[in-house]
Design an enzyme around this catalytic site. Structure first.
Site: not given
Ligand code: ACO
Length: 320
Positions: A108, A242, A272
């Protein structure tokens, strides 16, 4: 380094929490309270490469340069249907570019790692105009019977086109040896010589440890890059974190003593989306005109590895 174009693309299919509750032992209240996520967009009949190419074309169009003036393509991707060629090669083909390209996997944190590599390429004189595409389908990594992971993710692609400039004020990426808190294993083709059993292990996550590690690391990274940029935390206009979990974003906002209004978020809409989450959010803010010339922006991410990264950029766009 200067961002001159942004783009993003999502699959068509929207899956709400209630739709998940139809086949999983979960409910909208649990998911919303623990994560902030209300819905996510999931690949059904699309292919990730097409989302990646779409986001890339938007960024190039807004950047206003000819595709043949792109000197390098960096693609951040954890998994996709191609083992080889790389997704960056497929994007290169799809946009009709003529330059070197490479995939990176920093989970990520991939957008931050991609920015650092691009910035270094520019400083070394390797490349001037660089396309970074973050394309991810984490919904193909999870066990759809595991309610503790499958509710968290969505698929997306985000892209930025960068050129030379002095908008990168500071940058740091890190890695700590925590490979067991978040991982997936996949079985490769057998050989006559293999002397161990292999199996597919869908995404495994120690959720609470990831949560604590992410908050601690993000706060540390942000404090570091803000100081290195010669700024105070209060000088930052936007903190783009994020988009993994709204509670993580709220915890970072609380620890930095900064109002949540400085922490834009869209995790409620997309879940996500791994390394795509920051460029997608950046593109949405850019499209809504929420980024003004001179704005100081922190980008901060964390992911499997355990990788983290943060930077301070000053927004100056000459997007067409
Ligand atoms: N619906 C209902 N109940 C659930 C669900 C669900 N979807 N998932 C888990 N539960 C249950 C558990 O089974 C457990 O039940 P039990 O007490 O009977 O055993 C209970 O809820 C509590 O589970 P916890 O794991 O302790 O819940 P927690 O409050 O820690 O929330 C969560 C879990 C949301 C995963 C949280 O730990 C988290 O957000 N961690 C960070 C996750 C993250 O950000 N991951 C990605 C980061 S890196 C990257 O982006 C790839």
């Amino acid at each position: 380094m200067k961002i001159i174009g942004t783009g993003s693309a999502h699959p068509r299919l929207t899956i709400t929490n209630d739709m998940l509750a139809a086949f999983l032992d979960t409910n909208d209240e649990w998911i919303t309270t623990r994560t902030g996520i209300k819905q996510r967009q999931i690949i059904s009949d699309e292919r990730l490469k097409d989302l990646a190419i779409d986001a890339a074309k938007q960024a190039i169009k807004k950047g206003g340069i000819d595709v043949h003036d792109i000197d390098y393509i960096i693609c951040s991707n954890v998994v996709n249907e191609y083992v080889t060629p790389s997704l960056s090669c497929i994007i290169h083909d799809g946009i009709d570019a003529n330059c070197p390209c490479v995939d990176i996997n920093a989970a990520c944190s991939g957008f931050l790692y991609g920015l650092q590599i691009a910035h270094s390429f520019q400083r070394a004189g390797v490349a001037r105009n660089i396309l970074i595409v973050c394309a991810e389908e984490p919904t193909r990594m999870v066990d759809w019977k595991d309610r503790s992971t499958c509710v968290l993710f969505g698929d997306a692609a985000g892209a930025v086109l960068i050129t030379e400039g002095d908008c990168m004020k500071s940058m740091r990426v890190t890695n700590m040896s925590k490979t067991d808190v978040l991982y997936e294993e996949r079985k490769l083709e057998p050989t006559p010589y293999l002397r161990r059993n292999e199996d597919n292990v869908p995404l495994q996550m120690k959720g609470q440890e990831v949560f604590k590690t992410a908050v601690k690391a993000s706060v540390k990274d942000i404090a570091h890059v803000v100081e290195e940029a010669g700024l105070q935390i209060d000088d930052i206009d936007h903190f783009l974190l994020h988009q993994a979990n709204l509670r993580i974003i709220e915890a970072v906002s609380h620890l930095l003593k900064q109002d949540m209004s400085k922490f834009p978020h869209n995790v409620e809409l997309y879940g996500n989306t791994s390394s795509a989450s920051i460029p997608v959010l950046l593109n949405e803010m850019n499209m809504r005109g929420e980024l003004k010339d001179g704005d100081k922006i922190v980008l901060s991410a964390f992911g499997a590895g355990f990788t983290t990264g943060a930077c301070v950029i000053e927004w100056h766009s000459n997007q067409k």
